[in-house]
Design an enzyme around this catalytic site. Structure first.
Site, short mmCIF file in Angstrom:
data_model
loop_
_atom_site.label_atom_id
_atom_site.label_comp_id
_atom_site.label_asym_id
_atom_site.label_seq_id
_atom_site.Cartn_x
_atom_site.Cartn_y
_atom_site.Cartn_z
N ARG A 171 -0.33 -0.27 13.72
CA ARG A 171 -1.99 0.19 12.77
C ARG A 171 -2.96 -0.98 13.25
NH1 ARG A 171 -0.97 -0.81 6.70
NH2 ARG A 171 -0.78 -3.24 6.55
N GLU B 78 -8.63 -2.53 4.56
CA GLU B 78 -8.42 -4.33 4.93
C GLU B 78 -8.98 -4.41 5.81
OE1 GLU B 78 -4.04 -5.45 3.74
OE2 GLU B 78 -4.65 -5.42 1.67
N HIS C 105 9.26 -2.29 1.36
CA HIS C 105 8.35 -2.57 -0.06
C HIS C 105 8.52 -1.67 -0.88
CE1 HIS C 105 3.78 -2.96 -1.00
NE2 HIS C 105 4.31 -4.27 -0.10
N GLU D 289 -5.10 -3.02 -4.94
CA GLU D 289 -3.67 -3.13 -4.07
C GLU D 289 -2.97 -4.64 -4.89
OE1 GLU D 289 -2.22 -3.18 -0.29
OE2 GLU D 289 -4.34 -1.58 -0.04
N GLU E 242 7.18 0.19 6.14
CA GLU E 242 7.27 -0.52 4.61
C GLU E 242 8.23 0.13 3.83
OE1 GLU E 242 2.51 0.24 4.62
OE2 GLU E 242 2.35 -1.83 5.01
N TRP F 227 7.30 -8.35 4.17
CA TRP F 227 6.17 -9.32 5.56
C TRP F 227 6.44 -10.83 5.29
CZ3 TRP F 227 2.79 -11.97 2.78
CH2 TRP F 227 1.75 -11.35 1.55
C1 GLA Z 1 -2.29 -4.06 2.15
C2 GLA Z 1 -2.56 -3.18 3.17
C3 GLA Z 1 -1.40 -1.81 2.54
C4 GLA Z 1 -0.22 -2.44 3.05
C5 GLA Z 1 0.11 -3.76 1.99
C6 GLA Z 1 1.86 -3.55 1.93
O1 GLA Z 1 -2.57 -4.56 1.57
O2 GLA Z 1 -4.00 -2.24 3.39
O3 GLA Z 1 -1.31 -0.99 3.54
O4 GLA Z 1 0.83 -2.73 3.88
O5 GLA Z 1 -0.21 -4.55 2.32
O6 GLA Z 1 1.70 -5.47 1.66
#
Ligand code: GLA
Length: 687
Positions: free
Chosen positions: A127, A166, A375, A324, A372, A332
């Site tokens: 991404r 982000e 996660h 978040e 993910e 990760w």
């Molecule tokens: C970032 C991204 C999310 C996700 C999280 C995983 O904060 O914004 O899309 O990938 O990491 O921890």
């Protein structure tokens, strides 16, 4: 960079608050319904209601789903999602869907791909495979943004815009040709003439003099150290370029929906060095932050407190959104461990205690496919009969009980000076040591004050310091004259100011302030260092004196420092080549005091010094808490105050002198507050 014209008559007062249509605090997470069949999405609505979710981030990575082939738009699932969420009483932070360009775009326009310093191209398949400065990418991103605004701008579920995602997370520095061209434009605006650039960069050194801006490159992989000011300016430029991308998308949204607030999710952790978020603040209608604890870090709750304090600092003290974090493990880190029982609730309420008005997660439902899938999420793979889901529901109920704190501000009389350009510059190569990590210094001081129960605001060197009795300035290697004067003025006015080693060394161009270190702070501190004595790995020194309550160890750094008349040596080196020389000094300045800490003290020594600084500045907390129990206050405009007590230990704790209504248990606290092991209590204090 192609820019759309800025909205003509934009009126900031007409932007509604992000939470105008919510009661209480925000609660939710990223929602990716495009990953699921419709029966699952219907179930989502039931479970969201059960958990008390009232806001979700939607369509962050949806571009390729919304536009699978160029110009072919499929809005059906998103239309349905927006309507259903509205019917369920859930608001949406709707993304611009630009965070990951669709495969057809990078295939048609591979020139938009970003590049590393060694020329490596970062391809599509993960991404964020785009260069923020590339005009072709910018055009496509603006077009997608405009489509989202036109389609959903009036939708009743829309609470705010979430620009991209982000920004700069994976590609904080892009060395592509587009970035190089934008860098030259940025430099031309900054310096006007190439002679000024030559002066600022000190290009008389190593035959680096430029005859024209056209010859200037980003600091690409080079045979040896690249020009430090070139590197520093590239850091500044890169942060500005990322901000420019945000602004351009934001302006497009504003043009179409001037009443809808806009933000993007920042990453104010002690690990995110890429962006100068303080310089982004004015462009965000509300500060939103993403934060993830590091499972291997035993003091991760203290690092969390720093990240929250940084978010609040960027927000200028206003409430902010935790956009978040994770319910449990992430995917990760080298080893991804679940959170401990109660840890997610404590983490969430730590953010609220430090000014967050929303608690959100990545993500609502744990993915079945993709990178993910391991996660954690609010709703895990294993479903509802899980501790994670029960804690999701519990947190929803808890936040409902805390709704009244919304809009209040965290109270603090101590400031920790943090500066991103100083961070970038202090860690450049070719320095006295490669071991110095700026954020380690910030973090140690923040932690030492955290342990004293002192809540700090994070501020920049030029911030208004009037409300602060204690100002701590860790390793501010780079500072301009105005910043240094501002810090000195705080001491004159009566504050206790503590400056630590390798501060005040260079000006904004990374050129040394001559006459002895710590250049910009020499007069304020009444010290003059003639040489740095960095220490080898594992080497420590003994420091003795009242500043450290007897004796402490120090590592990394020491200095041969002379003191001026009136400067008191409050700790000195006891061994090594500088035995007998000052390590910590103190001096009366105007109505205040100025301390210099010329070395890196161990935890005990730093704790002793932090305690002394808190006492002498009168910033010790009113409510004394046992070690590991975090206490903060939020205060509303009308004076109503709430005390948050978070017990990070395995022992029950008792706090004296707390009278009021405890919101989580619904009981009254008649002067004594019990905070069981691992628990949180929030008391609306009696007036
Ligand atoms: C970032 C991204 C999310 C996700 C999280 C995983 O904060 O914004 O899309 O990938 O990491 O921890």
């Amino acid at each position: 960079m192609r820019r759309r014209s800025a909205p003509t008559a934009f009126d900031p007062a007409a932007v509604r608050p992000w939470n105008a249509r919510l009661t209480g605090l925000g609660y939710g997470g990223d929602y990716n319904p495009e990953q699921w069949d419709d029966d699952v999405r219907v179930e989502d609505l039931r479970l969201m209601r059960e958990a008390g979710v009232n806001i979700l981030s939607v369509a962050i990575f949806s571009w390729a789903t919304l536009e699978p082939r160029e110009g072919e738009l499929d809005w059906s699932w998103l239309d349905r999602t927006m309507d259903r969420l509205h019917d369920a009483g859930i608001q949406v932070a709707l993304a611009t869907a630009t965070a990951s360009p669709p495969p057809w775009l990078t295939r048609r326009h591979p020139e938009i791909l970003p590049r590393l310093a060694d020329g490596t191209v970062l391809h599509q398949g993960g991404r964020q495979a785009y260069s923020v400065t590339h005009p072709v990418h910018r055009d496509y991103a603006l077009r997608m943004t405009a489509r989202m605004a036109e389609r959903y701008g009036e939708h009743p579920a829309l609470a705010l815009w979430h620009v991209d995602n982000e920004i700069g997370c994976h590609v904080p520095r892009d060395y592509s040709d587009a970035a190089a061209a934008a860098f030259r434009t940025w430099l031309t605006e900054r310096y006007t003439t190439v002679e000024r650039l030559n002066e600022a960069w000190g290009t008389a050194f190593w035959s680096q003099r430029y005859g024209t801006f056209d010859d200037v490159l980003p600091p690409l992989a080079a045979p040896t150290f690249a020009n430090p000011t070139q590197q520093l300016d590239f850091d500044r430029f890169s942060s500005d370029a990322l901000l420019d991308y945000y602004r351009d998308l934001r302006d497009t949204l504003r043009e179409i929906t001037p009443h809808v607030p806009t933000t993007t999710n920042l990453m104010t952790t002690s690990a995110c060095k890429g962006m100068d978020y303080f310089s982004w603040a004015d462009d965000l209608d509300v500060v939103a932050n993403d934060h993830y604890t590091i499972a291997a870090d035993e003091d991760r709750h203290v690092e969390l407190a720093l990240a929250a304090d940084l978010s609040r600092g960027v927000a200028g003290g206003e409430p902010w959104m935790l956009m978040e974090h994770s319910t449990s493990a992430v995917n990760w880190q080298p080893r991804n461990r679940p959170k401990l029982p109660g840890e997610m609730l404590r983490n969430s309420l730590q953010h609220v205690a430090r000014g967050a008005d929303a608690v959100m997660f990545f993500q609502w439902r744990q993915s079945r496919a993709g990178a993910e899938k391991f996660h954690s999420a609010m709703l895990p793979h294993a479903g509802e009969d899980t501790d994670v889901w029960r804690s999701t529901v519990e947190l929803g109920e808890t936040l409902q009980r805390l709704g009244e704190v919304r809009g209040s501000r965290v109270s603090s009389r101590a400031a920790l000076v943090v500066d991103y350009p100083a961070w970038w510059a202090s860690e450049l190569d070719s320095h006295p040591t490669q071991e110095l990590r700026y954020m380690d210094e910030v973090r140690s001081w923040h932690a030492a004050l955290w342990e004293q129960g002192v809540t700090v605001d994070t501020v920049t060197p030029r911030a208004d310091l009037d409300g602060y009795d204690l100002v701590v300035v860790p390793t501010l290697y780079l500072v301009d004259d105005a910043g240094a004067a501002n810090i000195a003025a705080a001491a004159e006015r009566g504050a206790t100011v503590a400056v630590t080693f390798f501060s005040g060394i260079v000006d904004g161009c990374d050129q040394v302030r001559l006459g002895g270190y710590p250049g910009a702070f020499r007069d304020l501190l009444g010290v003059r260092t003639e040489e740095f004595y960095t220490l080898q790995e594992g080497e420590t020194l003994s420091v003795v004196g009242k500043a450290v309550d007897g004796e402490a160890r120090a590592d990394l750094w020491s200095e041969k420092t002379h003191v001026a008349d009136g400067t008191e040596v409050v700790a000195a080196y006891d061994d090594g080549p500088l035995a007998g020389w000052p390590a910590v000094t103190r001096r009366d300045v105007g109505d205040g005091t100025a301390w210099y800490v010329g070395t890196r003290l161990d935890r005990a020594g730093l704790g002793a010094l932090a305690s002394r600084l808190a006492q002498s500045s009168g910033t010790t907390p009113r409510v004394v808490a046992p070690a590991g129990v975090e206490v903060t206050r939020r205060v509303a405009d009308d004076g109503t105050a709430w005390l948050f007590a978070i017990n990070h230990t395995a022992h029950d704790a008792v706090l004296d002198d707390v009278t009021g209504a405890e919101l989580l248990t619904g009981t009254t606290t008649p002067g004594v507050l019990e905070v069981p092991a691992g628990a949180v209590r929030v008391v609306r204090l009696a007036a």
